[in-house]
Structures are given as C-alpha cells and as structure tokens.
Enzyme design. Structure first.
Site, PDB file in Angstrom:
ATOM      1  N   VAL A 172     -17.467   4.046  -3.386  1.00  0.00           N
ATOM      2  CA  VAL A 172     -17.986   2.700  -3.137  1.00  0.00           C
ATOM      3  C   VAL A 172     -19.357   2.767  -2.467  1.00  0.00           C
ATOM      4  CG1 VAL A 172     -17.572   0.461  -2.071  1.00  0.00           C
ATOM      5  CG2 VAL A 172     -15.630   1.787  -2.894  1.00  0.00           C
ATOM      6  N   LYS A 226       0.861  -1.185   0.000  1.00  0.00           N
ATOM      7  CA  LYS A 226       0.000   0.000   0.000  1.00  0.00           C
ATOM      8  C   LYS A 226       0.893   1.229   0.000  1.00  0.00           C
ATOM      9  CE  LYS A 226      -4.479   1.057   0.545  1.00  0.00           C
ATOM     10  NZ  LYS A 226      -5.643   0.397  -0.019  1.00  0.00           N
ATOM     11  N   GLY A 259     -20.619   6.764   4.771  1.00  0.00           N
ATOM     12  CA  GLY A 259     -19.704   7.161   3.695  1.00  0.00           C
ATOM     13  C   GLY A 259     -20.358   7.019   2.333  1.00  0.00           C
ATOM     14  N   GLY A 318     -19.262   7.862  -0.627  1.00  0.00           N
ATOM     15  CA  GLY A 318     -18.230   8.120  -1.636  1.00  0.00           C
ATOM     16  C   GLY A 318     -18.365   7.188  -2.817  1.00  0.00           C
TER      17      GLY A 318
END
Ligand code: NAD
Length: 350
Positions: A180, A80, A176, A178
């Site tokens: 996704v 990552k 959330g 966003g």
C-alpha cells in the site's frame, strides 16, 4: 489433522483457534459482528511472540473491520484472521489448512489478503473454501485500491486542514514502503506531492524514493520528520504517548490498521492540533473493492471506484460531527459507524 477450539470472548460473536500439527498451522479467526452481513477481513501472517499477542491483534483488527464496513456503507460485518508463523516459511499446505479453518465458519467469515499474504496464497485457501475474495482474475490484489482510498482520504484531510485539497508541494512522510505504502507514494508524487519514506527494509524504501523522486529517512526518524502529513502504512500502534509529542505534521492519514495504540490517543491528536483521518475510514478502499466481488453481478472496477469516492464525503461528515459534538475525529468515526449498525439492528434501515 485440524483441531478447532473456541476462545469465548465477551463482545465478540465467535473467536476460534485452529492447530494442525501436520501443516504447522496455528491460527485464530475472530468474528466480531455479523449484524450488517458476513464478517469479511484479511488473513495476516506474522511471527507473533505469543498466542496472547496474536489474539490481542486479531480482536482489535476484527472489531476495526466492523466499523470499517459500517462506515463505508457495506453490508458486511467485521472479522479477521491471523496465522502465527514465519512469513518466510509459508507453504501452500499451510494455506490449504487455513482454508479448512475458514470453511468451518460456514460463510460467516470471508477472508482476503493482508500483511504477508498474497493473491497466490488465497488461491491455496480457495482450494478448500469458497469464502475467500481478492482472487486472481476477479478483484485481485486490494492494495492499489486501498492506496487509492487513502489518497481520496488525504484530499479530504487537506481540504479540512488547509482549505484546499491540492497536494502540490505538500510533504507526505510514509512509514512502510510495502504494497500500500508504495502505491500511495506514487499517487502522491503524481499529484505533485513530495514523498519522504522509511522502511525497516531499506531497499524497499529506496525503490519507492526512486519511483517518486522522494527521499529516504530511517524508520526511527520518519515519525518526527518535518512534513505536512504523517502516513502510517506499516503496522498499528504508531500513534502513542511517545510519538505524538514528536509529530511535526498537521495531518495523520495512512493505511495501517489500528494506528492509535489506545483509543485515548485520538483525543491526544486533537489536543495536539493534528487532524486525524481515522484508519478504518481512510483504508477502506481495498475492502470496498473486494466487496464488489461478492454480488451476483460480479466484479466491476468502475462500480468499486465509484463507491470509494464516498470516503471523501464520509470524512467530511465525520469532521463535522467532531466539531459539532466537540469530540475527536476518531470518536466521531465510531459514532458514524455505530449509528448505522444500531439502525440496522433495530430494523430501521437495511
Ligand atoms: P506490506 O507487508 O506489503 O507492507 C508493510 C511494510 O511496512 C513492509 O515493507 C515492512 O517492511 C514495513 N514495516 C514494518 N514495520 C515497519 C516500521 N516499524 N517502520 C517502517 N516500515 C516498517 O503490507 P501492506 O499490505 O502494504 O499493508 C500496510 C498496512 O496497511 C497494514 O497495517 C495493513 O493491515 C493495512 N491495510 C492494508 C490493506 C491492503 O489492501 N493491503 C488494506 C487495509 C489496511
């Protein structure tokens, strides 16, 4: 001028910092493991308060990627990257500089989109390195596929908790709205589920509610709202000592990485009678999709979608391990992934 320094970290193959005073880049790349293949994981841009916060995040995220790839049956390791910076001030030069940093890993680390990085940013990264996926014209934005994987995971959790994977009239609380979260909400609404949504940007939540016939609650309320499923789709750590007693859901199944603040919170969920769809199993759809860009055959959506179906069976197997061994599902998922890594390490399978 890019300056790269090592951050030796026990249990990790390679952790490095890059600073470029010309472009303003300050980033960390962590390669947790390459036992199963090159380490693939997204590039996150976040205004971390300290470098220590950024390192903490990238270590946890890269380790999670090792388990995610292992559980999804992919020949990939875990890595990552995080960029410390203001998402509103991102530039092409910043991502080009990041591309040089990625290139310095010689293919041991492959990057992609993550929070606050988009397909266009990956094009800038790609001008300096080939080790980037999720590019326009190939597999593209992974978020809709991550949402699809979550939806498959949700049906497996439903079957386990309610004896049927039918989502009709089930209430899913999405934290959330966003990339996704919004796509997941749409899949849920299309399947007859009811959406409750929250976002720190009220406008994003309102848009999702309008598109799904759902309702908006405040970010403070979403974790204790009456619902069947709590779906964390913002940042990690939302399952913790403070939130667990307030959860009203029977299931947790969402896209966010590192949902458990600490490993012990997996056990705490089990003790609270809440079924957990482990984050890195449920949110593997995007990774599976970008993985399909790497082979010599090139990207094919149908092949990628077929591989995502395995999320359902894998979860059922983890639920079974959890029951047989009397351990929480989060730990059962770790075991499932570790078994594959150990088998490959010992040369039992390839
Ligand atoms: P995103 O940045 O598009 O969406 C995150 C949303 O969460 C934003 O709208 C943001 O305003 C909101 N948010 C932040 N803090 C919040 C809070 N406390 N309460 C409510 N809302 C809050 O990111 P995304 O790509 O949708 O990813 C969401 C999560 O899923 C992240 O944890 C990411 O690491 C994980 N994930 C994403 C993918 C992918 O394909 N994008 C793949 C695997 C995992």
């Amino acid at each position: 001028m890019l300056e790269i320094t090592d951050i030796p970290t026990e249990g990790y193959e390679s952790v490095k910092r890059a600073v470029d005073t010309t472009t303003g880049l300050h980033a960390i790349i962590s390669v947790h493991s390459t036992v199963l293949g090159p380490a693939l994981g997204g590039m996150r841009l976040w205004a971390y308060e300290t470098e220590g916060d950024a390192i903490f995040d990238v270590l946890r995220l890269s380790k999670g990627m090792t388990y995610k790839a292992a559980c999804a049956g992919l020949d990939l390791g875990g890595g990552k990257s995080v960029i410390v910076g203001d998402p509103a001030a991102k530039t092409d030069d910043l991502f080009k500089s990041m591309g040089e940093f990625v290139e310095s890993f010689g293919g041991n680390y492959i990057t992609a989109e993550d929070v606050n990085t988009k397909v266009e940013d990956m094009a800038a990264v790609n001008s300096k390195t080939q080790h980037v996926v999720g590019l326009a014209g190939k597999s593209g934005n992974p978020s809709p596929y991550t949402a699809w994987g979550c939806f498959i995971g949700l049906r497996a959790c439903m079957e386990e908790a309610y004896g049927s994977s039918d989502i009709t009239d089930k209430v899913i609380a999405i934290e959330g709205a966003g990339s996704v979260g919004s796509a997941y909400a749409k899949l849920i609404a299309d399947a007859g589920g009811k959406v409750v949504v929250a976002d720190i940007f009220d406008e994003s939540a309102q848009k999702v509610a309008a598109a799904t016939g759902g309702i908006v609650v405040s970010p403070d309320a979403i974790r204790s709202v009456e619902c069947d499923v709590y779906a964390p789709c913002a940042l990690g750590g939302s399952i913790n000592d403070e939130t667990i007693p307030g959860f009203k859901s029977r299931i947790v199944c969402g896209a966010a990485n590192n949902q458990l603040l600490e490993d012990r919170h997996g056990k705490a969920l089990k003790e609270a009678g809440i079924l957990y769809g482990p984050d890195y199993v449920v949110n593997a759809g995007g990774l599976i999709n970008v993985y399909n860009e790497l082979g010599p055959e090139g990207y094919e959506e149908q092949r990628a979608l077929g591989m995502m179906d395995k999320i359902y069976d894998n979860l059922k197997e983890m639920f079974a391990i959890s029951k047989e061994e009397g351990i929480c599902v989060a730990r059962a998922a770790d075991r499932f992934g570790e078994r594959r890594i150990e088998a490959v390490r010992e040369g039992a399978v390839n």
